[in-house]
Scaffold this motif. Structure first.
Motif, short mmCIF file in Angstrom:
data_model
loop_
_atom_site.label_atom_id
_atom_site.label_comp_id
_atom_site.label_asym_id
_atom_site.label_seq_id
_atom_site.Cartn_x
_atom_site.Cartn_y
_atom_site.Cartn_z
N LEU B 292 0.86 -1.18 0.00
CA LEU B 292 0.00 0.00 0.00
C LEU B 292 0.89 1.23 0.00
O LEU B 292 1.72 1.41 0.89
CB LEU B 292 -0.89 0.01 1.25
N CYS B 293 0.75 2.10 -1.03
CA CYS B 293 1.53 3.34 -1.06
C CYS B 293 0.60 4.46 -0.60
O CYS B 293 -0.40 4.77 -1.28
CB CYS B 293 2.02 3.63 -2.48
N LEU B 294 0.85 5.01 0.56
CA LEU B 294 -0.02 6.04 1.12
C LEU B 294 0.44 7.40 0.61
O LEU B 294 1.37 8.01 1.15
CB LEU B 294 -0.01 5.98 2.65
N ILE B 327 -2.98 4.68 -2.30
CA ILE B 327 -4.09 5.21 -1.51
C ILE B 327 -3.85 6.70 -1.32
O ILE B 327 -2.81 7.11 -0.78
CB ILE B 327 -4.19 4.48 -0.17
N LEU B 328 -4.82 7.48 -1.76
CA LEU B 328 -4.65 8.93 -1.73
C LEU B 328 -5.00 9.47 -0.34
O LEU B 328 -6.16 9.68 -0.01
CB LEU B 328 -5.56 9.55 -2.81
N LEU B 329 -3.96 9.69 0.46
CA LEU B 329 -4.18 10.20 1.82
C LEU B 329 -4.45 11.69 1.79
O LEU B 329 -5.42 12.18 2.37
CB LEU B 329 -2.94 9.96 2.69
N LYS B 330 -3.54 12.41 1.16
CA LYS B 330 -3.66 13.87 1.14
C LYS B 330 -3.45 14.37 -0.28
O LYS B 330 -2.82 13.68 -1.09
CB LYS B 330 -2.57 14.49 2.04
N ARG B 347 -11.74 5.76 -5.20
CA ARG B 347 -11.88 5.78 -6.65
C ARG B 347 -12.27 7.15 -7.18
O ARG B 347 -12.00 7.48 -8.33
CB ARG B 347 -12.92 4.74 -7.10
N ASN B 348 -12.95 7.95 -6.33
CA ASN B 348 -13.31 9.30 -6.78
C ASN B 348 -12.13 10.27 -6.71
O ASN B 348 -12.27 11.45 -6.99
CB ASN B 348 -14.51 9.83 -5.98
N LYS B 349 -10.98 9.74 -6.31
CA LYS B 349 -9.73 10.51 -6.28
C LYS B 349 -9.78 11.71 -5.34
O LYS B 349 -8.99 12.65 -5.47
CB LYS B 349 -9.32 10.96 -7.70
N LYS B 350 -10.70 11.67 -4.41
CA LYS B 350 -10.75 12.73 -3.41
C LYS B 350 -9.92 12.28 -2.20
O LYS B 350 -10.19 11.22 -1.63
CB LYS B 350 -12.22 12.96 -3.00
N PRO B 351 -8.89 13.05 -1.82
CA PRO B 351 -8.00 12.61 -0.74
C PRO B 351 -8.76 12.33 0.56
O PRO B 351 -9.71 13.05 0.90
CB PRO B 351 -7.03 13.78 -0.56
N ILE B 352 -8.32 11.30 1.26
CA ILE B 352 -8.99 10.89 2.51
C ILE B 352 -9.01 12.03 3.53
O ILE B 352 -10.02 12.26 4.20
CB ILE B 352 -8.28 9.64 3.10
N ALA B 353 -7.90 12.76 3.64
CA ALA B 353 -7.79 13.83 4.63
C ALA B 353 -8.83 14.93 4.42
O ALA B 353 -9.19 15.65 5.35
CB ALA B 353 -6.38 14.42 4.62
N ASP B 354 -9.32 15.06 3.17
CA ASP B 354 -10.28 16.12 2.89
C ASP B 354 -11.72 15.74 3.24
O ASP B 354 -12.61 16.58 3.19
CB ASP B 354 -10.23 16.49 1.39
N GLU B 364 -14.35 2.37 3.39
CA GLU B 364 -14.47 2.05 1.95
C GLU B 364 -13.13 1.61 1.38
O GLU B 364 -13.04 0.65 0.61
CB GLU B 364 -14.98 3.28 1.18
N VAL B 365 -12.06 2.29 1.82
CA VAL B 365 -10.71 1.93 1.38
C VAL B 365 -10.39 0.50 1.81
O VAL B 365 -9.88 -0.31 1.03
CB VAL B 365 -9.66 2.92 1.94
N ALA B 366 -10.76 0.19 3.08
CA ALA B 366 -10.49 -1.16 3.60
C ALA B 366 -11.22 -2.21 2.77
O ALA B 366 -10.70 -3.30 2.52
CB ALA B 366 -10.89 -1.25 5.07
N GLN B 367 -12.43 -1.84 2.34
CA GLN B 367 -13.20 -2.80 1.50
C GLN B 367 -12.51 -3.06 0.17
O GLN B 367 -12.47 -4.19 -0.32
CB GLN B 367 -14.60 -2.25 1.25
#
Lengths: 114, 381
Positions: B292-294, B327-330, B347-354, B364-367
């Protein structure tokens, strides 16, 4: 001496016992065998003295009813060890007894005390 | 240094003394928890005397935590404020004619001594007691652990003797009675043996399997047992130190996969002090099934993440050896990195932090990760 066919020859064992004052003595006791729980502990001699007391009381209670002019009671107590505890065996004759107890009275009436 | 199961059993065994009253044996079953027979300690209650326990040059006063009636299951669980000791592994697994080994503190061998027995079989309809023979069970041995050589586990606890003077053997309480009366021990035992593998590692592979602990350990508590490691999917995380807290949150969402034994995760925080950091990292990246590349500005900025770990990951992906999941963290300009060819999540490419609700998006990421893991498991089968 007559013995039942299935009587097992008793086994003698030297066991420790604690007197009321904390002194430890060794007793040549008859092992009664049987399964026993095995926490280690020194049995109390009180089991034996309680038994002797009980036997004496029972005899005296009976004699009080009869009120004889004279009475003499003799019994032997053999000490057995069973399940780690001392136990008193009232035996025939006194040959194998650990304790031989003789009780003698001049006259027995209601005021007779043990 | 403990070398054999016998020595380890000895190290788990304690002498129990109720001064001037009685003496017996007990053994550590969980940290700070000693199991013995109720009849060993019952006199302490009657005489209001402390229960002294000693083992391996250590001594403590124990409290009675749980006590069962002497005439029924005859069990006692004692507690001491110490946990620097090993624990036995309790498990049924004894057959007639099996060999048994015990260590106990009898009155005439109060320094402790070994005794061996031969198993005869069970007693009664409920089969809660075990009869053993060809060994002398002496006073003081009540509460001694009975090790079954077949299972390599403690199958019961010595309770009585048929004759204190000769080797007629006696009876023991079986482990199933112990688990029935004190069910919490089952979980605590597993927890202990997951962390302290001394006992487990002395068992043969067959013995380990026979305990049945392998699967249930994974089911209950996650950390896979060593024999299982090869089967679990290894997930390695590459991340920048400044994203540590988000990484921890993501790991929490992967807990259920870990608990079920499907995955085993690794990141550089697990590197043990004193080991060669770079060698360790390379070793784990080489073993990874999923990397996993965060992604974050920190990740792209870090030489270690970007130049070393990501390049290594992509190389192994190219060789078909590992899956790489970005995985898009920020928010970061990841589109210009080699990762842009891969499916990034979310998948929507919206960073998790946002996201205002980070737990929701992390779930959802875990799924998404689970789907990849399931596919890999199916492929391995």
């Amino acid at each position: 001496m007559e013995e039942d066919a299935d009587t097992v020859t008793p086994k003698t064992e030297i066991v420790k016992a604690e007197l009321g004052n904390g002194v430890i003595i060794r007793i040549e006791a008859t092992s009664l065998g049987g399964e026993e729980r095995i926490a280690y502990g020194i049995p109390s001699f009180k089991e034996v003295t309680d038994a002797v007391e009980g036997i004496a009381h029972a005899v005296v209670t009976t004699l009080k009813k009869v009120k004889p002019q004279q009475a003499r009671v003799e019994f032997g107590v053999e000490i057995g060890i069973e399940s780690g505890q001392l136990t008193a065996l009232l035996v025939k004759g006194t040959g194998t007894a650990n304790l031989k107890i003789i009780m003698q009275w001049g006259e027995i009436n209601d005021s007779t005390e043990l | 240094m403990v070398q054999s199961l016998y020595e380890l059993l000895h190290a788990c065994t304690v002498r129990i003394t109720i001064p001037k009253v009685s003496q017996g044996t007990g053994f550590f079953v969980v940290p700070g928890g000693i199991l013995t027979c109720a009849h060993v300690v019952q006199s302490a209650l009657k005489s209001n005397t402390p229960i002294e326990v000693s083992w391996n040059n250590q001594a403590a006063v124990a409290q009675i935590q749980r006590l069962r009636d002497v005439s029924s299951s005859d069990l006692a669980l004692l507690q001491v404020n110490q946990s620097n000791h090993p624990c036995i592994l309790l498990h049924d697994g004894v057959e007639p004619f099996g060999e048994l080994y015990s260590y106990g503190y009898s009155g005439d061998e109060s320094e402790g001594a070994s005794t061996t027995f031969s198993c005869e079989g069970w007693v009664g309809e409920r089969q809660e007691l075990l009869k053993f023979k060809l060994g002398r069970a002496r006073p003081g041995m009540s509460g001694s652990p009975l090790l079954s050589l077949d299972s390599g586990c403690v199958c019961g606890m010595v309770q009585s003797t048929f004759d204190r003077n000769i080797d007629l053997g006696g009876k023991a309480l079986l482990s199933k009675v112990i688990f029935r009366e004190f069910p919490e021990l089952e979980i605590l035992q597993k927890q202990f043996h997951q962390q302290d593998r001394r006992w487990w590692n002395l068992l043969t592979r067959q013995q380990q399997q026979a305990t049945g602990l392998e699967l249930s350990m994974l089911g209950e508590l996650g950390m896979p047992v060593e024999t299982q490691l090869t089967k679990a999917i290894k997930v390695v995380l590459s991340y920048s130190d400044e994203d540590k807290s988000l990484k921890e949150k993501l790991l929490k969402h992967l807990s259920s996969l870990r608990r079920q034994g499907f995955i085993e995760s690794w990141d550089n925080q697990q590197i043990e002090a004193g080991s060669q950091r770079n060698e360790e990292i390379v070793k784990h990246f080489n073993q990874a099934d999923v990397i996993l590349c965060l992604i974050s500005p920190g990740f792209i900025d870090s030489n270690q993440c970007y130049e070393v770990e990501m390049q290594h990951a992509l190389k192994r992906r190219k060789l078909g050896e590992a899956e790489v999941i970005p995985i898009l963290l920020k928010a970061a300009s990841w589109e210009k990195t080699p990762l842009h060819t891969l499916q990034v999540i979310p998948r929507n490419k919206k960073p998790i932090a946002d996201h205002p609700n980070k737990d929701k998006v992390l779930a959802e990421v875990a799924q998404e990760i689970e789907k990849v893991v399931n596919a890999l498991i199916a492929r391995k089968k």
